[in-house]
Design an enzyme around this catalytic site. Structure first.
Site, PDB file in Angstrom:
ATOM      1  N   ASP A  21     -65.419 189.611  15.534  1.00 50.84           N
ATOM      2  CA  ASP A  21     -65.376 188.194  15.872  1.00 50.84           C
ATOM      3  C   ASP A  21     -63.998 187.873  16.451  1.00 50.84           C
ATOM      4  O   ASP A  21     -62.990 188.035  15.778  1.00 50.84           O
ATOM      5  CB  ASP A  21     -65.637 187.382  14.597  1.00 50.84           C
ATOM      6  CG  ASP A  21     -65.460 185.887  14.805  1.00 50.84           C
ATOM      7  OD1 ASP A  21     -65.505 185.438  15.967  1.00 50.84           O
ATOM      8  OD2 ASP A  21     -65.268 185.170  13.802  1.00 50.84           O
ATOM      9  N   ASN A  23     -63.029 184.774  17.748  1.00 43.89           N
ATOM     10  CA  ASN A  23     -62.570 183.377  17.717  1.00 43.89           C
ATOM     11  C   ASN A  23     -62.737 182.689  16.365  1.00 43.89           C
ATOM     12  O   ASN A  23     -62.675 181.460  16.275  1.00 43.89           O
ATOM     13  CB  ASN A  23     -63.280 182.570  18.814  1.00 43.89           C
ATOM     14  CG  ASN A  23     -64.784 182.533  18.587  1.00 43.89           C
ATOM     15  OD1 ASN A  23     -65.290 183.213  17.687  1.00 43.89           O
ATOM     16  ND2 ASN A  23     -65.483 181.746  19.370  1.00 43.89           N
ATOM     17  N   ASP A  25     -65.264 182.116  14.317  1.00 44.82           N
ATOM     18  CA  ASP A  25     -66.424 181.336  13.873  1.00 44.82           C
ATOM     19  C   ASP A  25     -67.361 182.147  12.971  1.00 44.82           C
ATOM     20  O   ASP A  25     -68.439 181.680  12.607  1.00 44.82           O
ATOM     21  CB  ASP A  25     -67.193 180.766  15.079  1.00 44.82           C
ATOM     22  CG  ASP A  25     -67.836 181.850  15.928  1.00 44.82           C
ATOM     23  OD1 ASP A  25     -67.615 183.049  15.641  1.00 44.82           O
ATOM     24  OD2 ASP A  25     -68.567 181.516  16.877  1.00 44.82           O
ATOM     25  N   ASP A  29     -68.670 188.758  18.713  1.00 46.79           N
ATOM     26  CA  ASP A  29     -68.880 188.243  20.074  1.00 46.79           C
ATOM     27  C   ASP A  29     -68.426 189.247  21.125  1.00 46.79           C
ATOM     28  O   ASP A  29     -67.890 190.316  20.809  1.00 46.79           O
ATOM     29  CB  ASP A  29     -68.164 186.891  20.250  1.00 46.79           C
ATOM     30  CG  ASP A  29     -66.756 186.932  19.699  1.00 46.79           C
ATOM     31  OD1 ASP A  29     -66.020 187.881  20.042  1.00 46.79           O
ATOM     32  OD2 ASP A  29     -66.374 186.031  18.906  1.00 46.79           O
ATOM     33  N   ASP A  98     -80.076 196.107  26.087  1.00 47.89           N
ATOM     34  CA  ASP A  98     -81.324 196.112  25.336  1.00 47.89           C
ATOM     35  C   ASP A  98     -82.325 195.283  26.130  1.00 47.89           C
ATOM     36  O   ASP A  98     -82.073 194.124  26.455  1.00 47.89           O
ATOM     37  CB  ASP A  98     -81.080 195.483  23.955  1.00 47.89           C
ATOM     38  CG  ASP A  98     -81.950 196.093  22.884  1.00 47.89           C
ATOM     39  OD1 ASP A  98     -83.160 196.233  23.128  1.00 47.89           O
ATOM     40  OD2 ASP A  98     -81.414 196.413  21.806  1.00 47.89           O
ATOM     41  N   ASP A 199     -86.924 197.880  24.083  1.00 43.53           N
ATOM     42  CA  ASP A 199     -87.447 197.441  22.796  1.00 43.53           C
ATOM     43  C   ASP A 199     -88.973 197.600  22.726  1.00 43.53           C
ATOM     44  O   ASP A 199     -89.684 197.131  23.624  1.00 43.53           O
ATOM     45  CB  ASP A 199     -87.069 195.956  22.642  1.00 43.53           C
ATOM     46  CG  ASP A 199     -87.241 195.436  21.243  1.00 43.53           C
ATOM     47  OD1 ASP A 199     -86.508 195.892  20.355  1.00 43.53           O
ATOM     48  OD2 ASP A 199     -88.105 194.564  21.045  1.00 43.53           O
ATOM     49  N   GLU A 254     -87.829 202.556  22.919  1.00 42.26           N
ATOM     50  CA  GLU A 254     -88.119 202.479  21.489  1.00 42.26           C
ATOM     51  C   GLU A 254     -89.625 202.519  21.356  1.00 42.26           C
ATOM     52  O   GLU A 254     -90.307 201.579  21.751  1.00 42.26           O
ATOM     53  CB  GLU A 254     -87.557 201.192  20.874  1.00 42.26           C
ATOM     54  CG  GLU A 254     -87.682 201.218  19.362  1.00 42.26           C
ATOM     55  CD  GLU A 254     -87.758 199.853  18.712  1.00 42.26           C
ATOM     56  OE1 GLU A 254     -87.516 199.761  17.504  1.00 42.26           O
ATOM     57  OE2 GLU A 254     -88.091 198.857  19.390  1.00 42.26           O
ATOM     58  N   HIS A 327     -79.939 199.313  13.900  1.00 43.83           N
ATOM     59  CA  HIS A 327     -79.887 197.996  13.261  1.00 43.83           C
ATOM     60  C   HIS A 327     -81.161 197.655  12.488  1.00 43.83           C
ATOM     61  O   HIS A 327     -81.223 196.596  11.868  1.00 43.83           O
ATOM     62  CB  HIS A 327     -79.631 196.937  14.333  1.00 43.83           C
ATOM     63  CG  HIS A 327     -80.770 196.843  15.298  1.00 43.83           C
ATOM     64  ND1 HIS A 327     -81.100 197.886  16.149  1.00 43.83           N
ATOM     65  CD2 HIS A 327     -81.689 195.872  15.519  1.00 43.83           C
ATOM     66  CE1 HIS A 327     -82.172 197.552  16.850  1.00 43.83           C
ATOM     67  NE2 HIS A 327     -82.542 196.336  16.492  1.00 43.83           N
ATOM     68  N   ASP A 328     -82.173 198.504  12.550  1.00 48.32           N
ATOM     69  CA  ASP A 328     -83.422 198.262  11.812  1.00 48.32           C
ATOM     70  C   ASP A 328     -83.568 199.149  10.587  1.00 48.32           C
ATOM     71  O   ASP A 328     -84.574 199.086   9.889  1.00 48.32           O
ATOM     72  CB  ASP A 328     -84.635 198.532  12.731  1.00 48.32           C
ATOM     73  CG  ASP A 328     -84.721 197.561  13.887  1.00 48.32           C
ATOM     74  OD1 ASP A 328     -84.305 196.399  13.725  1.00 48.32           O
ATOM     75  OD2 ASP A 328     -85.205 197.984  14.959  1.00 48.32           O
TER      76      ASP A 328
HETATM   77  C1  GLC Z   1     -87.416 196.237  17.752  1.00 49.31           C
HETATM   78  C2  GLC Z   1     -86.006 195.877  17.400  1.00 49.31           C
HETATM   79  C3  GLC Z   1     -86.018 194.994  16.198  1.00 49.31           C
HETATM   80  C4  GLC Z   1     -86.772 193.742  16.546  1.00 49.31           C
HETATM   81  C5  GLC Z   1     -88.154 194.056  17.094  1.00 49.31           C
HETATM   82  C6  GLC Z   1     -88.720 192.867  17.805  1.00 49.31           C
HETATM   83  O1  GLC Z   1     -88.026 197.009  16.790  1.00 49.31           O
HETATM   84  O2  GLC Z   1     -85.248 197.020  17.218  1.00 49.31           O
HETATM   85  O3  GLC Z   1     -84.736 194.666  15.738  1.00 49.31           O
HETATM   86  O4  GLC Z   1     -86.885 192.929  15.411  1.00 49.31           O
HETATM   87  O5  GLC Z   1     -88.153 195.093  18.026  1.00 49.31           O
HETATM   88  O6  GLC Z   1     -88.042 192.641  19.002  1.00 49.31           O
HETATM   89 CA    CA Z   2     -67.146 184.574  17.400  1.00 51.93          CA
END
Ligand code: GLC
Ligand code: CA
Length: 555
Positions: A21, A23, A25, A29, A98, A199, A254, A327-328
């Site tokens: 981050d 700034n 908040d 970012d 992405d 995605d 993905e 991230h999943d």
């Molecule tokens: C993919 C992404 C996930 C998202 C899902 C819907 O699996 O990696 O984070 O929630 O698609 O876009």
């Molecule tokens: Ca920020």
């Protein structure tokens, strides 16, 4: 085998909300990312994959996009983006966007129009159906609990959303939709981005009759029902011709629900579709038949069977992507390693060795290179992820499938929020992520696990990743060698070889704490150790592997 730069690269995934981050908040970012290019360069990665930064109401942290050609205000401006892209290129890094085009946000102007009337020009941009016997058109479930259909009173019909209600599925059978997506992709390529992570791209082509599927624990069919639909390859080939062929790009799809046979088409080395796919079979070895919500531990033999099938299955005809985290997924060290202070670092290095020595392009998720761990969440209020929150509501409060204690245990083990807490930069307040209040709690172990400490310490997980990445540049056999599994029946040891002409590597990993004996294959006795997670390894015919020990020997 054909040589390609993207086969020789290592990709680093940034989840912008949690990276840095700039700034105060409390939200990571774009300028925060720009600040940290030097860090990524030092790690040695080649490519950044940026999770979505587009304008979004943030129902699913940016995976619900309302304008594909604007930047989310919380993350900065388009000028900030352009500066970040230039900084990446100056540091020798490529930038992958992405691409979230199975669905948009319900606040995207196309959907705002589409829901207005059945004869609106945008009606056919989405998937609308009348109800069946006063209920949803079929039994498909959303990935995030409940049905995959939402009734819209304005036109008295249902729209399909495989993800949240605020993520309506686009109708890829409509050529106008495809053209809009291709134009948008070309716009980003013209800006200078280097590729796309696509995605849930395996879900874009639905069977026209939308048939019911087998139901899971919550009474709905899996959101993966439409995976690998009838036209998906045709649409990707069209994308290749109209977009991707214009420029040298790196592309990864993905592909939830992808089988090996399908992957051979998506990622075939004939270059007609994508460079590689993310498959998920190795993320399911610790799931129950019907749900990921369990705290069951994997059986290593299952993991070896899955990864070996993919390594051998794609050999010479397609290309693998290699990952333990994103991230999943929860943190790999808490899932497949050991996150106790005693074994944290050694097991993080073991997992990295096992993955990075396989054939394929490795992906590192932010914080993985520090051995960041799962988070000791104590209450459902601490979660931000709609997947976790909805699952708790459905399975505990509504359907009473699990008690609250059980579900909290499963969430601590599997929730996506485990990977989404702020990146741990140093041991100052909020782990140096922000001077404000972070949007999600910081993992309390940041004083012990942080980048500052690891950059200063030669034996850190960070420096081990740096070495693995460097080895890939020095040793062709790591990139192009063929993979062969040894000891398939061992419950504790994952060991395999890589062979390229006369060159041969042996990779040995003890996945558990107890010591275990290992018979060194004769041809490697007297070999050179390229890397190991203990200071000294003495190569002998009869060896005893120490807790989580891993090493790589070159013949
Ligand atoms: C993919 C992404 C996930 C998202 C899902 C819907 O699996 O990696 O984070 O929630 O698609 O876009
Ligand atoms: Ca920020």
């Amino acid at each position: 085998m054909e040589k390609k730069w993207w086969k020789e690269s290592v990709v680093y995934q940034i989840y912008p909300r949690s990276f840095k981050d700039s700034n105060g908040d409390g939200i990571g970012d774009i300028n925060g990312i720009t600040e940290k290019m030097g860090y990524l360069q030092e790690l040695g990665v080649d490519v950044i994959w940026l999770s979505p930064v587009y304008q979004s109401p943030n129902d699913d942290n940016g995976y619900d996009i309302s304008d594909y050609q604007a930047i989310m205000e919380e993350f900065g401006t388009m000028e900030d983006f352009d500066r970040m892209l230039a900084a990446a290129h100056e540091h020798g890094l490529k930038l992958v966007m992405d691409l979230v085009v199975n669905h948009t946000s319900d606040e995207h102007p196309w959907f705002v129009e589409s829901r207005k009337s059945v004869d609106n020009p945008y009606r056919d941009y989405y998937i609308w159906r009348p109800g069946k016997d006063g209920k949803e058109p079929n039994n498909w479930g959303s990935c995030f609990s409940g049905p995959a259909w939402k009734y819209d009173p304005q036109t008295e019909m249902y729209y399909l959303h495989l993800f949240s209600e605020k993520q309506p599925d686009l109708n890829w059978d409509n050529p106008k939709v495809r053209q809009e997506v291709f134009d948008m992709m070309n716009w980003w390529l013209d800006k200078g981005v280097d590729g796309f992570r696509m995605d849930v791209i395996s879900l874009i082509s639905k069977k026209p009759d939308l048939p019911d599927g087998p139901v899971g624990i919550n009474g709905y069919a899996s959101f993966n029902e439409p995976a690998n639909g009838p036209h998906v390859h045709e649409y990707l080939q069209e994308m290749r011709e109209k977009v991707l062929n214009r420029k040298e790009t790196i592309t990864v799809g993905e592909c939830s629900g992808v089988t090996l046979e399908e992957a051979k088409k998506y990622a075939s080395s004939d270059g007609k579709e994508l460079n590689m796919v993310f498959q998920f079979e190795h993320m399911d070895v610790d799931a129950d038949a019907n749900t990921k919500w369990t705290d069951k531990k994997m059986d290593l033999r299952d993991m070896k069977e899955v990864l070996t099938r993919w390594q051998k299955g794609l050999e010479d005809i397609a290309w693998n992507s290699l990952f333990w985290e994103n991230h999943d997924q929860p943190r790999s060290i808490s899932r497949y390693g050991n996150d106790s202070p005693e074994y944290r670092e050694v097991s993080a290095k073991m997992l990295a060795t096992c993955l990075h020595m396989m054939q394929g392009t490795p992906y590192v998720y932010q914080g993985e290179e520090l051995g960041m761990t799962n988070v000791p969440f104590t209450s459902i209020d601490q979660f931000r992820d709609l997947d976790s929150i909805n699952a708790y509501r459905e399975l505990v409060e509504e359907q009473k499938v699990f008690t609250s204690e059980e579900m909290m245990r499963y969430l601590r083990y599997k929730s996506r929020d485990n990977a989404r807490t702020p990146f741990q930069w140093d041991d100052s307040e909020n782990a140096g992520f922000s001077t404000g209040t972070p949007w999600i709690m910081v993992n309390p172990n940041y004083k012990e696990i942080n980048a500052k400490d690891q950059l200063e310490r030669e034996d850190s997980v960070f420096h081990y990743y740096q070495k693995l990445i460097r080895l890939r540049k020095e040793q062709e056999v790591i990139v192009y060698g063929t993979y062969d599994l040894l000891l398939p029946d061992s419950k504790e040891i994952y060991t395999y070889t890589r062979t390229l002409g006369e060159e041969k590597l042996l990779v040995v990993c003890n996945f558990y704490e107890p010591e275990v004996s290992f018979e060194m294959p004769e041809e490697f006795i007297g070999g050179t150790c390229l890397i190991s997670n203990y200071p000294e390894v003495s190569l002998k015919a009869e060896m005893t592997l120490r807790p989580y020990e891993a090493f790589v020997i070159k013949k």
